[in-house]
Design an enzyme around this catalytic site. Structure first.
Site, PDB file in Angstrom:
ATOM      1  N   ALA A 197      82.783  83.775 -30.000  1.00 45.12           N
ATOM      2  CA  ALA A 197      83.917  84.436 -29.337  1.00 45.12           C
ATOM      3  C   ALA A 197      85.095  84.675 -30.286  1.00 45.12           C
ATOM      4  O   ALA A 197      86.066  85.321 -29.900  1.00 45.12           O
ATOM      5  CB  ALA A 197      84.381  83.601 -28.144  1.00 45.12           C
TER       6      ALA A 197
ATOM      7  N   ASP B 298      77.590  80.681 -28.620  1.00 42.19           N
ATOM      8  CA  ASP B 298      78.747  81.414 -28.107  1.00 42.19           C
ATOM      9  C   ASP B 298      79.622  81.806 -29.291  1.00 42.19           C
ATOM     10  O   ASP B 298      80.218  80.949 -29.945  1.00 42.19           O
ATOM     11  CB  ASP B 298      79.517  80.498 -27.132  1.00 42.19           C
ATOM     12  CG  ASP B 298      80.701  81.208 -26.506  1.00 42.19           C
ATOM     13  OD1 ASP B 298      80.899  82.408 -26.771  1.00 42.19           O
ATOM     14  OD2 ASP B 298      81.442  80.543 -25.747  1.00 42.19           O
TER      15      ASP B 298
ATOM     16  N   TRP C  97      84.986  74.505 -23.954  1.00 42.57           N
ATOM     17  CA  TRP C  97      85.748  75.432 -23.113  1.00 42.57           C
ATOM     18  C   TRP C  97      85.353  75.147 -21.659  1.00 42.57           C
ATOM     19  O   TRP C  97      84.154  75.184 -21.338  1.00 42.57           O
ATOM     20  CB  TRP C  97      85.377  76.856 -23.523  1.00 42.57           C
ATOM     21  CG  TRP C  97      86.082  77.958 -22.802  1.00 42.57           C
ATOM     22  CD1 TRP C  97      87.414  78.056 -22.551  1.00 42.57           C
ATOM     23  CD2 TRP C  97      85.478  79.140 -22.254  1.00 42.57           C
ATOM     24  NE1 TRP C  97      87.680  79.231 -21.901  1.00 42.57           N
ATOM     25  CE2 TRP C  97      86.514  79.912 -21.702  1.00 42.57           C
ATOM     26  CE3 TRP C  97      84.169  79.621 -22.180  1.00 42.57           C
ATOM     27  CZ2 TRP C  97      86.298  81.135 -21.084  1.00 42.57           C
ATOM     28  CZ3 TRP C  97      83.953  80.840 -21.576  1.00 42.57           C
ATOM     29  CH2 TRP C  97      85.002  81.589 -21.029  1.00 42.57           C
TER      30      TRP C  97
HETATM   31  C1  LIG Z   1      84.680  79.648 -26.320  1.00 33.62           C
HETATM   32  C2  LIG Z   1      84.825  80.896 -25.541  1.00 33.62           C
HETATM   33  N1  LIG Z   1      83.722  81.571 -25.177  1.00 33.62           N
HETATM   34  C3  LIG Z   1      83.791  82.698 -24.471  1.00 33.62           C
HETATM   35  C4  LIG Z   1      84.990  83.212 -24.062  1.00 33.62           C
HETATM   36  C5  LIG Z   1      84.922  84.467 -23.234  1.00 33.62           C
HETATM   37  O1  LIG Z   1      85.795  85.442 -23.489  1.00 33.62           O
HETATM   38  P1  LIG Z   1      85.817  86.807 -22.670  1.00 33.62           P
HETATM   39  O2  LIG Z   1      85.029  86.657 -21.432  1.00 33.62           O
HETATM   40  O3  LIG Z   1      87.250  87.037 -22.384  1.00 33.62           O
HETATM   41  O4  LIG Z   1      85.230  87.816 -23.588  1.00 33.62           O
HETATM   42  C6  LIG Z   1      86.169  82.544 -24.396  1.00 33.62           C
HETATM   43  C7  LIG Z   1      87.473  83.035 -23.936  1.00 33.62           C
HETATM   44  O5  LIG Z   1      88.469  82.399 -23.936  1.00 33.62           O
HETATM   45  C8  LIG Z   1      86.078  81.352 -25.153  1.00 33.62           C
HETATM   46  O6  LIG Z   1      87.155  80.668 -25.505  1.00 33.62           O
END
Ligand SMILES: Cc1ncc(COP(=O)(O)O)c(C=O)c1O
Length: 390
Positions: free
Chosen positions: A209, A207, A126
Site C-alpha cells: 500500500a 499487502d 492495520w
Molecule cells: C496497510 C494498508 N493496507 C491497505 C490500505 C488500503 O488503502 P485503500 O483502500 O485506501 O487503497 C491501507 C490504507 O490505509 C493500509 O494502511
C-alpha cells in the site's frame, strides 16, 4: 428492523479527525491522519495526476462500463511497477479493485473459495486487516510481530507461527512500510519467510500500500519480488491510494501470481465472479490516471520525482525525530531506520490522552504516529513533549 440494530462504534481514526478539527488551539499537531501531508499540512494532488486528468478530460469519449477485470492497461503497467523483472518471470492475473481495501476483500473471498479457512496476521497490524478478513469469513489467527518498547521485530515468533501453519492457511505480509510500526524486514528475513511459506504450503497475501514511501520504488518491492519467485502462488493486493495520491478515487488491484498461466487464469476468473456479486465493476477514473502516467515517459518521470520528494521529507523528519528522542528514550532511535509514514510509540493510553489534552498533539490511543503529519517546525516541540513523558 432498523430499531433492532445495535449502534456501531465510530471508527477511532475518523473520530480523531473530528476531534482535531474542533480543537481551536494554535500549533495543534495531527499525527493521527493516515494520509501523506506536505510541509504546509496539505495532501497534494500529484502534478502528474493533474496533467493526466487534463488529458483524460479531452480524450475520454464514453462512460460505458469498463468490465469486471477493470482497466487492463492499468493492470499491466501497475504490475510492471510492482513486479519488476521478477514479475515478468511469473504470470500475474490482475483484477482492478476499489482501492487496496477492495483488493484485500477480494483476496479473502478467493481464499475462502479455494478452501482456505485461516489467515495468519502479525500483531499489531492495520486494524482493517482483521476487519476485512473477519467480515469475509476467514478465521484470523494473530501472532506477535513487534515489540513497541524495544522497537524490535519479533521475527522468531513470526517464523514460529508460520512453522505451525500448513496447507489451507494463508499469511498476511506487509510488502514494505509496515502499518503501524514502520519496521522493515531485511532481505535475509524475506528469504527465511519465503522458504518457510514454501516448505509449509502456506499461501502468502502481500499487502503493498506504500510503494515508494520507504526506501524507494524498487527497494519497497524487493521482498515481494523475492517471494513471488520462491513460492508457487502469491496474492498481491496493491493500493494506488498513497503512491499516486488517489485516495478518494478508490484505485487498487489484486494480482494472483503463479508460475502456471492456467492457474493464474483460473484465479482471475474467480476474482471476477466474486467482484460481480459484490461491487460489480470498479470505478474508472483513478486507474485511467495511473495508466496514463505510467504510459508516458515524461509524466512517469515527474511522478517519480514528486514521490521521491515526499519520501525524502519523511526520511528527514524521521532523522530529526530520532535524533531528538534518542538521548532520553534510546529505543526510539529506531525511528530513523524505520520506513514509510508510520511508527508505533510505546505510549500508554493515558499518555496519549494527556498529549492531546495538554499539548494538542493528536494520535490514536495505540500510539501510532504518522511522521508525515509533522511539519519541520513542529519537531522540536513534539520531541520535548514526548521526552517529558520519560
Ligand atoms: C496497510 C494498508 N493496507 C491497505 C490500505 C488500503 O488503502 P485503500 O483502500 O485506501 O487503497 C491501507 C490504507 O490505509 C493500509 O494502511
Amino acid at each position: 428492523m432498523f430499531d433492532a440494530l445495535s449502534r456501531q462504534p465510530d471508527d477511532a481514526l475518523l473520530a480523531l479527525i473530528g476531534l482535531y478539527n474542533q480543537d481551536s488551539r494554535p500549533g495543534k499537531v495531527d499525527l493521527g491522519v493516515g494520509v501523506y501531508r506536505d510541509e504546509a499540512g496539505r495532501t497534494p494532488v500529484f502534478r502528474a495526476v493533474k496533467a493526466a486528468e487534463r488529458l483524460l478530460l479531452e480524450s475520454q469519449d464514453s462512460k460505458a462500463y469498463i468490465g469486471l477485470e477493470g482497466d487492463t492497461l492499468y493492470l499491466e503497467r501497475l504490475w510492471n511497477l510492482v513486479g519488476g523483472a521478477a514479475g515478468r518471470r511469473v504470470v500475474a492475473a490482475g483484477v482492478q479493485t476499489p482501492g487496496g481495501s477492495g483488493a484485500l476483500r477480494l483476496a479473502a473471498d478467493l481464499l475462502l473459495r479455494g478452501g482456505c479457512r485461516r489467515i495468519l496476521v502479525g500483531t499489531p497490524t492495520w486494524p482493517n486487516h482483521v476487519g476485512i478478513f473477519g467480515a469475509a469469513g476467514l478465521t484470523v489467527s494473530s501472532h506477535p510481530f513487534f515489540d513497541a518498547a524495544g522497537q524490535t521485530v519479533l521475527f522468531d515468533r513470526m517464523v514460529e507461527a508460520l512453522e505451525a501453519a500448513g496447507p489451507g492457511d494463508a499469511a498476511l505480509l506487509h510488502g514494505s512500510c509496515h502499518n503501524p510500526t514502520g519496521a522493515p524486514l531485511s532481505a535475509d528475513q524475506w528469504a527465511v519467510l519465503a522458504a518457510t511459506l514454501e516448505k509449509r504450503g502456506v499461501l502468502p497475501l502481500v499487502d503493498l500500500a506504500y510503494q515508494g514511501f520507504g526506501r524507494g520504488l524498487e527497494e519497497d518491492a524487493a521482498g515481494l519480488r523475492h517471494l513471488i519467485a520462491a513460492v508457487p502462488e502469491t496474492l498481491v493486493a496493491v493500493s494506488s491510494s498513497k503512491s499516486f495520491g488517489l485516495y478518494r478515487e478508490r484505485t487498487g488491484a489484486i494480482f494472483a501470481v503463479s508460475a502456471s498461466a492456467d492457474a493464474a487464469a483460473l484465479a482471475r476468473s474467480n476474482l471476477m465472479a466474486l467482484a460481480r456479486t459484490s461491487y460489480s465493476m470498479p470505478p474508472d477514473h483513478g486507474a485511467a490516471v495511473v495508466r496514463t502516467i505510467l504510459g508516458d515517459e515524461a509524466l512517469t518521470r515527474d511522478w517519480r520525482e514528486e514521490l521521491e520528494g515526499m519520501r525524502a521529507r519523511i526520511v528527514g523528519l524521521r532523522r530529526a525525530l530520532a535524533a531528538g528522542l534518542a538521548p532520553v528514550w534510546p529505543a526510539l532511535s529506531a525511528i530513523e531506520g524505520q520506513e514509510g509514514m508510520f511508527s508505533l510509540l510505546p505510549l500508554t493510553e493515558a499518555e496519549v490522552l494527556r498529549l492531546r489534552a495538554e499539548h494538542a498533539i493528536y494520535m490514536p490511543t495505540s500510539g501510532r504516529i504518522n511522521i508525515a503529519g509533522l511539519k519541520t517546525a513542529d519537531v522540536a516541540e513534539v520531541v520535548a513533549r514526548f521526552a517529558a513523558l520519560r
